[in-house]
Design a protein around this motif. Structure first.
Motif, PDB file in Angstrom:
ATOM      1  N   GLY A  52       0.778  -1.231   0.000  1.00  0.00           N
ATOM      2  CA  GLY A  52       0.000   0.000   0.000  1.00  0.00           C
ATOM      3  C   GLY A  52       0.806   1.275   0.000  1.00  0.00           C
ATOM      4  N   ASP A  53       0.117   2.386  -0.300  1.00  0.00           N
ATOM      5  CA  ASP A  53       0.724   3.709  -0.471  1.00  0.00           C
ATOM      6  C   ASP A  53       1.829   3.663  -1.518  1.00  0.00           C
ATOM      7  OD1 ASP A  53      -1.037   4.809   1.291  1.00  0.00           O
ATOM      8  OD2 ASP A  53       0.419   5.325   2.834  1.00  0.00           O
ATOM      9  N   GLY A  79       8.674 -12.241 -16.278  1.00  0.00           N
ATOM     10  CA  GLY A  79       7.927 -13.364 -15.720  1.00  0.00           C
ATOM     11  C   GLY A  79       7.644 -13.242 -14.243  1.00  0.00           C
ATOM     12  N   ILE A  80       7.708 -12.019 -13.698  1.00  0.00           N
ATOM     13  CA  ILE A  80       7.505 -11.797 -12.264  1.00  0.00           C
ATOM     14  C   ILE A  80       6.167 -11.096 -12.057  1.00  0.00           C
ATOM     15  CG2 ILE A  80       8.388 -10.666 -10.185  1.00  0.00           C
ATOM     16  CD1 ILE A  80      11.185 -10.783 -11.516  1.00  0.00           C
ATOM     17  N   ARG A  81       5.297 -11.702 -11.272  1.00  0.00           N
ATOM     18  CA  ARG A  81       4.000 -11.105 -10.954  1.00  0.00           C
ATOM     19  C   ARG A  81       4.153 -10.092  -9.819  1.00  0.00           C
ATOM     20  NH1 ARG A  81      -0.161 -14.573 -12.593  1.00  0.00           N
ATOM     21  NH2 ARG A  81      -1.529 -12.793 -12.205  1.00  0.00           N
ATOM     22  N   THR A  82       3.279  -9.105  -9.809  1.00  0.00           N
ATOM     23  CA  THR A  82       3.220  -8.110  -8.736  1.00  0.00           C
ATOM     24  C   THR A  82       1.832  -8.138  -8.125  1.00  0.00           C
ATOM     25  OG1 THR A  82       4.797  -6.687  -9.907  1.00  0.00           O
ATOM     26  CG2 THR A  82       3.511  -5.679  -8.133  1.00  0.00           C
ATOM     27  N   VAL A  83       1.779  -8.201  -6.789  1.00  0.00           N
ATOM     28  CA  VAL A  83       0.501  -8.187  -6.081  1.00  0.00           C
ATOM     29  C   VAL A  83       0.559  -7.055  -5.063  1.00  0.00           C
ATOM     30  CG1 VAL A  83       1.259  -9.855  -4.337  1.00  0.00           C
ATOM     31  CG2 VAL A  83      -1.178  -9.589  -4.818  1.00  0.00           C
ATOM     32  N   ALA A  84      -0.574  -6.370  -4.868  1.00  0.00           N
ATOM     33  CA  ALA A  84      -0.567  -5.201  -3.991  1.00  0.00           C
ATOM     34  C   ALA A  84      -1.939  -4.998  -3.364  1.00  0.00           C
ATOM     35  CB  ALA A  84      -0.174  -3.947  -4.780  1.00  0.00           C
ATOM     36  N   VAL A  85      -1.946  -4.164  -2.313  1.00  0.00           N
ATOM     37  CA  VAL A  85      -3.179  -3.624  -1.746  1.00  0.00           C
ATOM     38  C   VAL A  85      -3.029  -2.108  -1.724  1.00  0.00           C
ATOM     39  CG1 VAL A  85      -3.725  -5.645  -0.344  1.00  0.00           C
ATOM     40  CG2 VAL A  85      -2.284  -3.827   0.617  1.00  0.00           C
ATOM     41  N   LEU A 109      -5.509  -6.673  -4.691  1.00  0.00           N
ATOM     42  CA  LEU A 109      -6.377  -7.495  -3.846  1.00  0.00           C
ATOM     43  C   LEU A 109      -7.227  -6.644  -2.907  1.00  0.00           C
ATOM     44  CD1 LEU A 109      -4.020 -10.425  -2.732  1.00  0.00           C
ATOM     45  CD2 LEU A 109      -5.717 -10.412  -4.566  1.00  0.00           C
ATOM     46  N   GLY A 110      -8.411  -7.160  -2.622  1.00  0.00           N
ATOM     47  CA  GLY A 110      -9.249  -6.599  -1.570  1.00  0.00           C
ATOM     48  C   GLY A 110      -9.837  -5.242  -1.858  1.00  0.00           C
TER      49      GLY A 110
END
Length: 382
Positions: A52-53, A79-85, A109-110
């Motif tokens: 976040g931020d 080939g690298i995924r990024t996941v964040a909130v 997500l979320g």
């Protein structure tokens, strides 16, 4: 699975209180973000997780969006995924940006303040990521109260949350640390607090505040960067800090009690700046460009008045020094010295100062004759 963890990128901001000659690009939060992307690609991590931020609210439309998009696309090509909130700063801009990014590269997500699970399968390994995003700038409810307690399937879980731990009155998603530790999660990656901090209880889920990726002001001292961690079944996580910030802020005390001339004081300051700068550079493994030092002069000295008045004080640029590819500079110089006192001469006089001087001398003699002087008393009498 190797995960590179970071939070509080605040893209759009720059490190403050540096000399005018400090190149704006090299001290920007975007510079640290690109360094993170370079590191992730070089290390061939499986996932980049961001708590976040990512985008700073004050400058989100000018210098933030394009670096974020470019970095995520570079990671995707590798080939690298990024996941964040989202956090409180980017609760509105990040969801819009996410819709414009390839879903195979970036996953938010979320959204809307509802917990969401996403699972990464890679080379036979699996990782669940549970995330919750800020639906508004302020959230006073505890998001963990709605965290689903699903039965485990043996897959490690990374919890992703922007929150304020053990601050029940906070408007930034307050959560109790005990509630975090009690979850069936391999590691909680949190955002919001800019000081890096790892809470690793004897029992329960560890909690990592990665801190701000780029140190942005003197209130954010020490090493800043991202954290590498391997998450695998049956393997306790051991996050490792990777220095990526181009700026390091530190406080340095210089004891001048034994120095006789102002010139000796300034020579001692330059020496302290060189040593502190070299230590910072060694701890940053090539990432450092500026060590910004807040120097404080301490000790009892007959030079107290001259130092306080700035007699013969050189300009700050003359106290700076190169340290390899970086530079150590004095951000501020504080004089916290005390005047030297001749207690014997004072004690021979009259009035309140003489009484106090005699009391201090008597106490010193009593402490010197004791088997073990109290540390607190010794400090007062020094």
């Amino acid at each position: 699975m190797l995960v590179l963890c970071a939070g509080d990128l605040h893209l759009g901001r720059r490190s403050s209180r540096l000399p005018d000659l400090a190149a704006p690009a090299a001290r920007s939060c975007a510079h640290a973000w690109h360094a993170l992307v370079d590191h992730a690609i070089a290390r061939r991590v499986d996932l980049v997780a961001l708590s976040g931020d990512l985008v700073d609210r004050a400058n989100r439309h000018f210098e933030a969006v394009e670096p974020l998009r470019t970095g995520i696309e570079r990671l995707g090509r590798a080939g690298i995924r990024t996941v964040a909130v989202t956090g409180n700063h980017d609760h509105d801009v990040l969801p819009r940006l996410a819709r414009a990014l390839p879903p195979d590269d970036f996953r938010l997500l979320g959204a809307g303040g509802a917990w969401e699970r996403w699972t990464l399968d890679r080379d036979g390994a699996r990782l669940h990521v549970d995330g919750w995003s800020f639906p508004a700038e302020h959230v006073r409810a505890n998001p963990l109260d709605a965290y689903p307690r699903e039965p485990g399937d043996g897959t490690p879980v990374l919890g992703l949350l922007h929150a304020d731990v053990d601050a029940p009155a906070s408007p930034y998603a307050p959560v109790p640390s005990g509630q975090l530790h009690a979850t069936d999660v391999a590691l909680w990656l949190l955002g919001h607090v800019h000081a890096p901090r790892l809470r690793h209880p004897d029992v329960g889920a560890p909690v990592l505040y990665p801190g701000s990726l780029q140190a942005m002001d003197p209130g954010e001292p020490g090493v800043h960067g991202a954290w590498e961690v391997t998450l695998a079944p049956g393997r306790p996580p051991a996050p490792r800090l990777v220095p990526l910030s181009s700026v390091r802020y530190e406080a340095v005390d210089v004891d001048v009690a034994a120095l006789a001339e102002p010139a000796d004081v300034w020579a001692a300051v330059v020496d302290a700046v060189e040593r502190a700068g070299a230590r910072c550079a060694a701890e940053h493994a090539g990432a450092l460009r500026w060590a910004s030092l807040r120097v404080r002069l301490v000790g009892r000295t007959p030079l107290h008045r001259a130092l306080r008045d700035g007699t013969d004080a050189p300009p700050p640029e003359e106290l700076a020094c190169p340290i390899g590819d970086a530079r150590a500079v004095v951000e501020r110089l504080d004089v916290a010295t005390q005047p030297a006192l001749d207690l014997d001469a004072l004690a021979a006089g009259s009035g309140a100062p003489a009484v106090v001087a005699r009391l201090v001398l008597d106490a010193r003699r009593a402490a010197a004759g004791a088997a073990a002087a109290d540390d607190g008393l010794a400090a007062v009498l020094a």
